[in-house]
Motif scaffolding. Sequence first.
Motif, PDB file in Angstrom:
ATOM      1  N   VAL A   1     -23.717  49.966 -45.131  1.00 39.53           N
ATOM      2  CA  VAL A   1     -24.655  50.870 -45.793  1.00 39.53           C
ATOM      3  C   VAL A   1     -25.965  50.116 -46.032  1.00 39.53           C
ATOM      4  CG1 VAL A   1     -22.890  52.286 -46.901  1.00 39.53           C
ATOM      5  CG2 VAL A   1     -23.786  50.300 -48.119  1.00 39.53           C
TER       6      VAL A   1
ATOM      7  N   ALA B   1     -26.311  47.560 -49.028  1.00 34.98           N
ATOM      8  CA  ALA B   1     -25.583  46.291 -49.095  1.00 34.98           C
ATOM      9  C   ALA B   1     -26.555  45.125 -48.928  1.00 34.98           C
ATOM     10  CB  ALA B   1     -24.518  46.248 -48.008  1.00 34.98           C
TER      11      ALA B   1
ATOM     12  N   TYR C   1     -20.191  42.153 -41.662  1.00 34.09           N
ATOM     13  CA  TYR C   1     -19.772  43.256 -40.776  1.00 34.09           C
ATOM     14  C   TYR C   1     -20.012  42.867 -39.311  1.00 34.09           C
ATOM     15  CZ  TYR C   1     -19.269  47.128 -44.255  1.00 34.09           C
ATOM     16  OH  TYR C   1     -18.869  47.956 -45.261  1.00 34.09           O
TER      17      TYR C   1
ATOM     18  N   ARG D   1      -9.262  39.044 -49.464  1.00 34.12           N
ATOM     19  CA  ARG D   1      -9.946  39.707 -50.572  1.00 34.12           C
ATOM     20  C   ARG D   1     -10.183  38.655 -51.642  1.00 34.12           C
ATOM     21  NH1 ARG D   1      -9.868  45.053 -51.848  1.00 34.12           N
ATOM     22  NH2 ARG D   1      -7.948  45.481 -50.710  1.00 34.12           N
TER      23      ARG D   1
ATOM     24  N   PRO E   1     -18.438  41.854 -56.986  1.00 37.80           N
ATOM     25  CA  PRO E   1     -17.690  43.079 -56.699  1.00 37.80           C
ATOM     26  C   PRO E   1     -17.570  43.378 -55.211  1.00 37.80           C
ATOM     27  CG  PRO E   1     -19.181  43.472 -58.510  1.00 37.80           C
ATOM     28  CD  PRO E   1     -19.491  42.093 -57.988  1.00 37.80           C
ATOM     29  N   LYS E   2     -18.627  43.053 -54.468  1.00 36.76           N
ATOM     30  CA  LYS E   2     -18.594  43.401 -53.047  1.00 36.76           C
ATOM     31  C   LYS E   2     -17.534  42.588 -52.314  1.00 36.76           C
ATOM     32  CE  LYS E   2     -23.396  44.263 -53.307  1.00 36.76           C
ATOM     33  NZ  LYS E   2     -24.706  43.728 -52.974  1.00 36.76           N
TER      34      LYS E   2
ATOM     35  N   MET F   1     -14.811  41.648 -53.620  1.00 38.28           N
ATOM     36  CA  MET F   1     -13.521  42.178 -54.053  1.00 38.28           C
ATOM     37  C   MET F   1     -13.153  43.431 -53.263  1.00 38.28           C
ATOM     38  SD  MET F   1     -14.383  41.634 -58.050  1.00 38.28           S
ATOM     39  CE  MET F   1     -12.903  42.126 -58.877  1.00 38.28           C
ATOM     40  N   GLY F   2     -14.154  44.140 -52.801  1.00 37.74           N
ATOM     41  CA  GLY F   2     -13.881  45.382 -52.074  1.00 37.74           C
ATOM     42  C   GLY F   2     -14.045  45.254 -50.568  1.00 37.74           C
TER      43      GLY F   2
ATOM     44  N   ASP G   1     -11.606  46.669 -47.839  1.00 42.65           N
ATOM     45  CA  ASP G   1     -11.616  48.135 -47.797  1.00 42.65           C
ATOM     46  C   ASP G   1     -12.908  48.654 -47.182  1.00 42.65           C
ATOM     47  OD1 ASP G   1      -9.077  48.501 -49.140  1.00 42.65           O
ATOM     48  OD2 ASP G   1     -10.090  47.824 -50.954  1.00 42.65           O
ATOM     49  N   MET G   2     -14.015  47.960 -47.459  1.00 42.25           N
ATOM     50  CA  MET G   2     -15.299  48.364 -46.877  1.00 42.25           C
ATOM     51  C   MET G   2     -15.257  48.214 -45.360  1.00 42.25           C
ATOM     52  SD  MET G   2     -17.661  46.451 -49.725  1.00 42.25           S
ATOM     53  CE  MET G   2     -19.293  46.727 -49.050  1.00 42.25           C
TER      54      MET G   2
ATOM     55  N   ALA H   1     -13.195  50.835 -43.722  1.00 44.11           N
ATOM     56  CA  ALA H   1     -13.862  52.133 -43.702  1.00 44.11           C
ATOM     57  C   ALA H   1     -15.019  52.158 -42.710  1.00 44.11           C
ATOM     58  CB  ALA H   1     -14.368  52.481 -45.100  1.00 44.11           C
TER      59      ALA H   1
END
Lengths: 365, 347
Positions: free
Chosen positions: B66, B69, B77, B94, B106-107, B109-110, B113-114, B117
Amino acid sequence: MKITFPHMGNTAIAVKGLVEQLGLEAVVPPPCSKKTLNLGTQNAPEFACLPLKINIGNFIEAHEMGADTVVMAGGCGPCRFGYYGQVEREILHDVGCDLNFIIIEPPDRHFGELVQRIQTLAAGKSWLDVVRAVRFAWYKAKAVDEVEILAQELRPRTVHPGEVESVYRQALTEIDLAKNRKQIELATARARDIYESLPLHRDRDLLRVGLVGEIYTILEPFANQRIESILGRLGVRVHRSLYLSQWVNDHLFMGLLRIPGSHELCEQAAPFLNHFVGGHGRETVGGAVHYARHQYDGVIQVAPLTCMPEIVAQSILPVVSRREGIPVLTLYFDEHSGEAGLVTRLEAFVDLLRHRRARKEGTGQ
Amino acid sequence: MGKTAREGRGGQNKGGITIKVGIPRALFYYYHYPLWEGFFRGIGMEVIPSPPTNKAILNSGIGAAVDEACLPVKIFYGHVMALIDRVDCLFLPRLVSVERKAYICPKLMGLPDMIAAGVTGLPRVLSPCVDLSRRGRSVGDALEPVGYQLGKSAREIKRAVKLGLAEQRRFEDLVSQGYLPVEALDMMAGHHVPEPPGAGIKVAVVGHSYNLFDSHISMNLVQKLRSMGAVVVTTDQIPEEVVEEEASRLPKRMFWTLGKRMLGGTFHFLSRTDIKGIIHLASFGCGPDSLVGELLERHARRQRGTPFMLLTIDEHTGEAGVVTRLEAFLDMIERRHRNEDHVSAHG
């Protein structure tokens, strides 16, 4: 000691109730305005998130009104909010606005810790006094939520859009002025009565949209450019993933009261997002799933620009949208956000939802 | 890439072909690669790191992530996408926390999943959760479930974790001897690393390793400073105790691990007379740095002794602009230095 605190939607009503019940003087900052935001953006770091900037503005304005102490919540990360108080104190110190900061860290384990932390604020007050004050503030938070939910229901149905807002404003003022539980209940009852007498389009076919995202942006209309009112005028019934009383119960009371909280939403975030990511990132994803499964027409995510947990959620929402079959719109807000641009985007999104629903109903017949 | 690692024992499938695990050369690669590489080698797998960041990786990352980011996440990515067709499985841990009661971001940590997706056609993903915030002893422990997932025995796993931790220690020793993390990684990969220059203006560069040492992100900041005659110091060489002690001057414990090192390190640099300037390299949109950087700058300004510069970079940053700013910064330090004996009365 003259205590002030940052604005976050209607939070000030509850916090003021708490402070005054403890026998302390509260200085409520003026409602958030362009001036507040300007003071914030002038003094806060450029890349900080919007709530910090508005906080700074609130504090400077409260300082001008004579406040000498800030009371606010803390946090233990990884969201930036947990360090807000620390950075804000340094910024205000450098602009010669020396306020004493009392930061109430959320309890680790149980409600008793919260009472203890508040007790340090009000010297000489007994445990019971503090519990009473907290309970009084809680009733105010509940009442505020109740009149707000009614406003959300009526906004898209009202014949004269301005009426709901004025009843809502009036109810908030009355709750704010209430001195005891009885008066709070009277204020809510009166609001309910007036709401019921308003002329409505009862048979209007409403779109249902779920509002998810970062707590401050959801709760503070100044930060989200009054998105709920705009959507209401467009004939959208808005439901939010977060209300003040629910947040207070989840984070400050440690879920002491058995009301639906963020827990359920977090569970629904899997398998899309499988870990806590700070802030309300997981609730955002879980909320979108929840709204999709409850046949809502769409989901809108709101957050301050650069909000980390919400960027994680935003990266994942396209998959939720695809697999659960619900349109999602992400809106970021900062000091440059303009209302006209927002209205255009919302109108376009609502158009899309209407077409989608018409098409669905068409094929259903 | 039809084959999966599940059939294999000892990291090999029936044909005797070694299973390839891809590790993106981004984010925590710059902190934990020796551990990961040692572990996977220990269980008999071939480790394939993605190539150093290049224009194609950057562009594919920008396309997949996105807009909001931060640059290092976008680049991550890109590195994942560069590995997809070359490996049998991908290692995307993670990273929640690498110490008690502190997080990274936080990024991170996710991130698994990012990636799931946002990137299509992923091979098998190995995604252990590294979380020492409440329990757990070492970052090596988190690798155990990966070993079991791949069908390894407890003994094999134990040996591989031990190997990984030994490699990590070797890396940390090299860093404490004064090599930059990226130089230590190069040395461990068998490349020759020239001795860093010893004389010149000493400048401290603070920032996250994955920005500083990704020469594409930082536009070779360290090399540029060196070629302008500066000696570059980073917070990596400062012992943990010093960082903790310096950072404990803050009224509230800093709950971001990397932010704590930056703050502790900067406080330490501010107290040293041999450090003539401090450069904070931050990526645009970095959440923790927006607050940590603010504190760094305010503390540096209050002490008035050491010049401080914030360099914010994103995918649109031009190299010429960075060079000009660095030259101006070093010029200013040099001039200040020359006139040290006659300080202006106006400060």
